[in-house]
Write a protein that holds these residues in place. Sequence first.
Motif, PDB file in Angstrom:
ATOM      1  N   SER A 223     -21.865  -7.883   0.667  1.00  0.00           N
ATOM      2  CA  SER A 223     -22.776  -8.608   0.239  1.00  0.00           C
ATOM      3  C   SER A 223     -23.104  -8.587  -1.322  1.00  0.00           C
ATOM      4  CB  SER A 223     -24.287  -8.340   0.856  1.00  0.00           C
ATOM      5  OG  SER A 223     -25.288  -9.390   0.604  1.00  0.00           O
ATOM      6  N   THR A 224     -23.425  -9.794  -1.779  1.00  0.00           N
ATOM      7  CA  THR A 224     -23.519  -9.749  -3.103  1.00  0.00           C
ATOM      8  C   THR A 224     -24.875  -9.447  -3.823  1.00  0.00           C
ATOM      9  OG1 THR A 224     -24.077 -12.291  -2.960  1.00  0.00           O
ATOM     10  CG2 THR A 224     -21.863 -11.680  -3.871  1.00  0.00           C
ATOM     11  N   ASN A 225     -25.870  -9.320  -2.489  1.00  0.00           N
ATOM     12  CA  ASN A 225     -27.162  -8.777  -2.945  1.00  0.00           C
ATOM     13  C   ASN A 225     -27.640  -7.449  -2.813  1.00  0.00           C
ATOM     14  OD1 ASN A 225     -28.151 -11.826  -3.196  1.00  0.00           O
ATOM     15  ND2 ASN A 225     -28.369 -11.950  -1.192  1.00  0.00           N
ATOM     16  N   ASP A 226     -26.367  -6.641  -2.569  1.00  0.00           N
ATOM     17  CA  ASP A 226     -26.493  -5.080  -2.401  1.00  0.00           C
ATOM     18  C   ASP A 226     -26.765  -4.612  -3.610  1.00  0.00           C
ATOM     19  OD1 ASP A 226     -26.101  -2.640  -1.618  1.00  0.00           O
ATOM     20  OD2 ASP A 226     -24.288  -2.791  -0.733  1.00  0.00           O
ATOM     21  N   ASN A 228     -27.130  -1.395  -4.327  1.00  0.00           N
ATOM     22  CA  ASN A 228     -26.169  -0.304  -4.582  1.00  0.00           C
ATOM     23  C   ASN A 228     -24.881  -0.490  -5.463  1.00  0.00           C
ATOM     24  OD1 ASN A 228     -27.661   1.119  -3.161  1.00  0.00           O
ATOM     25  ND2 ASN A 228     -26.792   0.969  -1.123  1.00  0.00           N
ATOM     26  N   ILE A 229     -24.555  -1.884  -5.659  1.00  0.00           N
ATOM     27  CA  ILE A 229     -23.360  -2.278  -6.337  1.00  0.00           C
ATOM     28  C   ILE A 229     -23.761  -3.303  -7.717  1.00  0.00           C
ATOM     29  CG2 ILE A 229     -21.342  -3.877  -6.307  1.00  0.00           C
ATOM     30  CD1 ILE A 229     -21.612  -4.008  -3.401  1.00  0.00           C
ATOM     31  N   ASP A 230     -23.348  -2.589  -8.839  1.00  0.00           N
ATOM     32  CA  ASP A 230     -23.631  -3.041 -10.143  1.00  0.00           C
ATOM     33  C   ASP A 230     -23.371  -4.283 -10.312  1.00  0.00           C
ATOM     34  OD1 ASP A 230     -21.102  -3.102 -11.930  1.00  0.00           O
ATOM     35  OD2 ASP A 230     -20.868  -1.611 -10.215  1.00  0.00           O
ATOM     36  N   ARG A 231     -24.276  -4.857 -11.275  1.00  0.00           N
ATOM     37  CA  ARG A 231     -24.233  -6.351 -11.543  1.00  0.00           C
ATOM     38  C   ARG A 231     -22.601  -6.966 -11.835  1.00  0.00           C
ATOM     39  NH1 ARG A 231     -27.737  -8.583 -16.175  1.00  0.00           N
ATOM     40  NH2 ARG A 231     -26.185  -7.838 -17.424  1.00  0.00           N
ATOM     41  N   CYS A 232     -22.022  -6.135 -12.479  1.00  0.00           N
ATOM     42  CA  CYS A 232     -20.521  -6.497 -12.767  1.00  0.00           C
ATOM     43  C   CYS A 232     -19.707  -6.761 -11.887  1.00  0.00           C
ATOM     44  CB  CYS A 232     -20.095  -5.888 -13.765  1.00  0.00           C
ATOM     45  SG  CYS A 232     -18.319  -6.048 -14.229  1.00  0.00           S
ATOM     46  N   THR A 233     -19.948  -5.755 -10.816  1.00  0.00           N
ATOM     47  CA  THR A 233     -19.226  -5.686  -9.590  1.00  0.00           C
ATOM     48  C   THR A 233     -19.693  -6.866  -8.729  1.00  0.00           C
ATOM     49  OG1 THR A 233     -18.811  -3.427  -9.777  1.00  0.00           O
ATOM     50  CG2 THR A 233     -18.319  -4.226  -7.608  1.00  0.00           C
ATOM     51  N   ARG A 234     -20.673  -7.286  -8.594  1.00  0.00           N
ATOM     52  CA  ARG A 234     -21.234  -8.334  -7.871  1.00  0.00           C
ATOM     53  C   ARG A 234     -20.699  -9.723  -8.465  1.00  0.00           C
ATOM     54  NH1 ARG A 234     -26.372  -5.599  -7.933  1.00  0.00           N
ATOM     55  NH2 ARG A 234     -27.164  -7.228  -9.424  1.00  0.00           N
ATOM     56  N   SER A 235     -20.540  -9.936  -9.633  1.00  0.00           N
ATOM     57  CA  SER A 235     -20.260 -11.156 -10.108  1.00  0.00           C
ATOM     58  C   SER A 235     -18.482 -11.272  -9.823  1.00  0.00           C
ATOM     59  CB  SER A 235     -20.027 -10.950 -11.839  1.00  0.00           C
ATOM     60  OG  SER A 235     -19.763 -12.217 -12.273  1.00  0.00           O
ATOM     61  N   LEU A 236     -17.945  -9.870  -9.856  1.00  0.00           N
ATOM     62  CA  LEU A 236     -16.405 -10.233  -9.422  1.00  0.00           C
ATOM     63  C   LEU A 236     -16.341 -10.229  -8.021  1.00  0.00           C
ATOM     64  CD1 LEU A 236     -14.989  -7.041 -11.317  1.00  0.00           C
ATOM     65  CD2 LEU A 236     -14.756  -9.637 -11.723  1.00  0.00           C
ATOM     66  N   THR A 238     -18.517 -12.234  -6.219  1.00  0.00           N
ATOM     67  CA  THR A 238     -18.519 -13.827  -5.905  1.00  0.00           C
ATOM     68  C   THR A 238     -17.525 -14.478  -6.394  1.00  0.00           C
ATOM     69  OG1 THR A 238     -21.013 -13.291  -6.600  1.00  0.00           O
ATOM     70  CG2 THR A 238     -20.551 -15.315  -6.776  1.00  0.00           C
ATOM     71  N   ARG A 239     -16.842 -14.131  -7.386  1.00  0.00           N
ATOM     72  CA  ARG A 239     -15.671 -14.859  -7.852  1.00  0.00           C
ATOM     73  C   ARG A 239     -14.250 -14.672  -6.778  1.00  0.00           C
ATOM     74  NH1 ARG A 239     -13.872 -17.817 -11.913  1.00  0.00           N
ATOM     75  NH2 ARG A 239     -11.602 -17.475 -12.600  1.00  0.00           N
TER      76      ARG A 239
END
Length: 819
Positions: A223-226, A228-236, A238-239
């Motif tokens: 999930s991109t809302n987790d 525990n995952i940093d913002r840069c990783t969430r952006s990747l 999503t892509r």
Amino acid sequence: MAGSQLALIKNLCLCYCDNKPEILDKTVNTVSHLLHSEHGNIYQDDIRLLDKIWKHFQKYGRNHEMLRFGQIYARLNKLKVLKVRLETLQFLYALADTASTEHHYDSISRPMPTSSASSFDIPSFSLLSVQQGSSNTKENGFSHNSSHIKSSTSLQKLLHYTNDDENSLLSKTHLHSTINNNNNNNNNNEIEHISSLKRDNEESRILRELLFGMQGIETPRLSTNDTNIDRCTRSLITRFLECGWLYEKIRKIINTPTTSLVGQAFIANLSSELREYHRLISVIEQQENIPGMVSLKKLHVWMCTPIQRLKCLAAIADSCQGKKGGQLLSILYMHSQHGDSLQQSILYPLLYNCTIPIRDMIVEWICNGIINDPYQEFFVSTDKMISEEKLWYDKYTLRVPMIPSFISMDQAKKIWITGKSINFLRVVCKDRTMLQINKTPASSQSLFQQQRSTEFQDMIISIYNETTRYLRSILDDKYQMMDHFKAIKRYLLLGQGDFIKYLMDLMENELNKAANQVFYHNLQSLMDAAIRVTNAQYESEDIIKRLDLRLMYVSPSELGWDVCCLDYKFDGPLRTIFTEENSLRYMRIFNHLWRVKRMEYTTCGVWKQLMKSSRQFASIPEISDMIHVCFTMSNEMTKFVQGVNYYIMFEVLECSWSDLLNKLMEAKDLEQILEAHDDSLLKILTRLHLDGHETSQELAKQLRCIFDLILNFGSIIQRLIQCVENELQARKPYQQQHYGTYTKTVEPDAEVRRFHTILKPQLKTIKSDLHIVKKAFRDAVLKFLQQLKFHPDITLRSLSFRLNFNEFYKVSSTSKSTS
């Protein structure tokens, strides 16, 4: 020492130059310069240098040397014989780079490799990878002592390099180095190492989930809302998940049923693209099993181009949804006109494969006249319910929305006309001659790359010219098309003057009867007599058989002049040119010309009657003023009719027919013949104010009124002549009694009584009718000239000037309404 070093350099360079002394000195100088230059700070670890060397081999297509280099370097790394390994590699790379810069004969003679990459390119995984067991790094990221190089699995498969002893020794050396490094780490490094391992495990878990998400599979654990995952990783993430959304969108479009050959080709190409995308995902999944080979950042770099490709495919598939045939090809061609090379590379195979069905339909149509279009996607449609007579007009229609945008309207019309010509020859002309046509079909890419290749245009023009040339020869030689055009001009358009004049003389008594008393067989016998006497007898038998008479519907108070007209019969292919509609047009033109000829015939007859009766008129002095008015009106009407007749026969018919004949001689196909014929008829109808427009109807109505006044004038003259003849007949006994002398003094009562009771009332009535006709005729002509003066057609405006060149009629130039 310097001399021995120089000798070693010369020996090395001599081997390097393949024992060619002519380039030895230059090479020795280059090597000496490289040895004395500083290179130690350029590459601080051999991984970067190896990557440079690897790209150098790839650049010049030296795959065999690249594999040999991998084997040799693996052995040197294992045996530890070479102490200055990095410096040696650096020197060799600089030497190779210098040789390539100077265009060495070996690098020049080797051709560049041609790319055979698939649509979704597999990323270039390094054949040599770093063992990631140790996390002890320096500032630049890796420790030189812990950077042990091994051959990757893919390299071993490619080289068939499966020496178990060397692999075992390499693994033991690596394990020993790892243990020594771990023993030297302090407690803080151990904690960092543990956290690094946790991050690696977390990244591995995300990568595994992403590989499913990139294939459109739901990943609840990702999930991109987790938090525990940093913002840069969430952006990747999503892509990467965008790839899955695009993939699923394309897959749904592929699974949508389609009833179109072009659509099926489009779906097949999309399916092929998705298969390549699956291949990319599977290769990445295999490499992901190798520790340190795949990471989120590497995956982001590798997936940049595939994401753009998926976006382009999704946009194209979405815009093409629901389209078929030429409409779909037009959309693909529109997308291909783009400056982005990636989009062009995507659209080219799509256009190529989707154009094949339309190309095959075009070739089948222009070569055989057959439409093989089960899904109604070709730009030529057929209606099987249409009869042979309407084959050219209604059976085959051009569907403009289905014309691909890379095919011009002129090309589409040539394709349409070529197929129609073939079917016209077979069905209507009953001609099944096989034409000698070059039936080599043009390639598919020549359709949408006409700026580069004229193959498609040449194919269309060659087949079109051959087919239409043969059809034109059939119409001219077998069916005598031009002879029938000339016959229509001579008879239906009254061009054969002697025949028309003699026919009117013979038919005058019959046509002066009431319309219901005129019979076809009587008129037919008179027309046959006119043909036998005049130059019409020298016409061909086929033309004489086609010439006929037609009696139109009879209306009350009409004479034979109003219902009789000449007709010309057509059959076979001529029915396509001279259709029923065109026959009605010719009938309208003939009736108008026939009416004008009748007016000319009437005015000439009135003038002859007046001249013939002039002696009789002179014997009655009481009617001298009336006779002068009669001659004046006769000349005025004759002048008007002659002006109208000259305008019709020369300025309208002769000029229009001359233009028609020129266009017919230049016409290449039947469509151009029909267009020239229709344009000529329309021009004639317009200039004869018979086209049905409001202005033309007003002119026709006014001209008919003038013609009716001329006929009334003719009947008045007949009444006057009859009255004079009766008066002269009544005076004969008195003139015989008095020796031919008439005096009022002798028996005046009886003679005066007869004059006042019989002759004078008749003359008064005739005189009154003459003045009424004279006033009405001049008013009608004035109104007619006023309408002509403001007509949009220049020829009709010139007719106004010709009829009133001496300004006898005072035409107002202010406005049309003043008339």
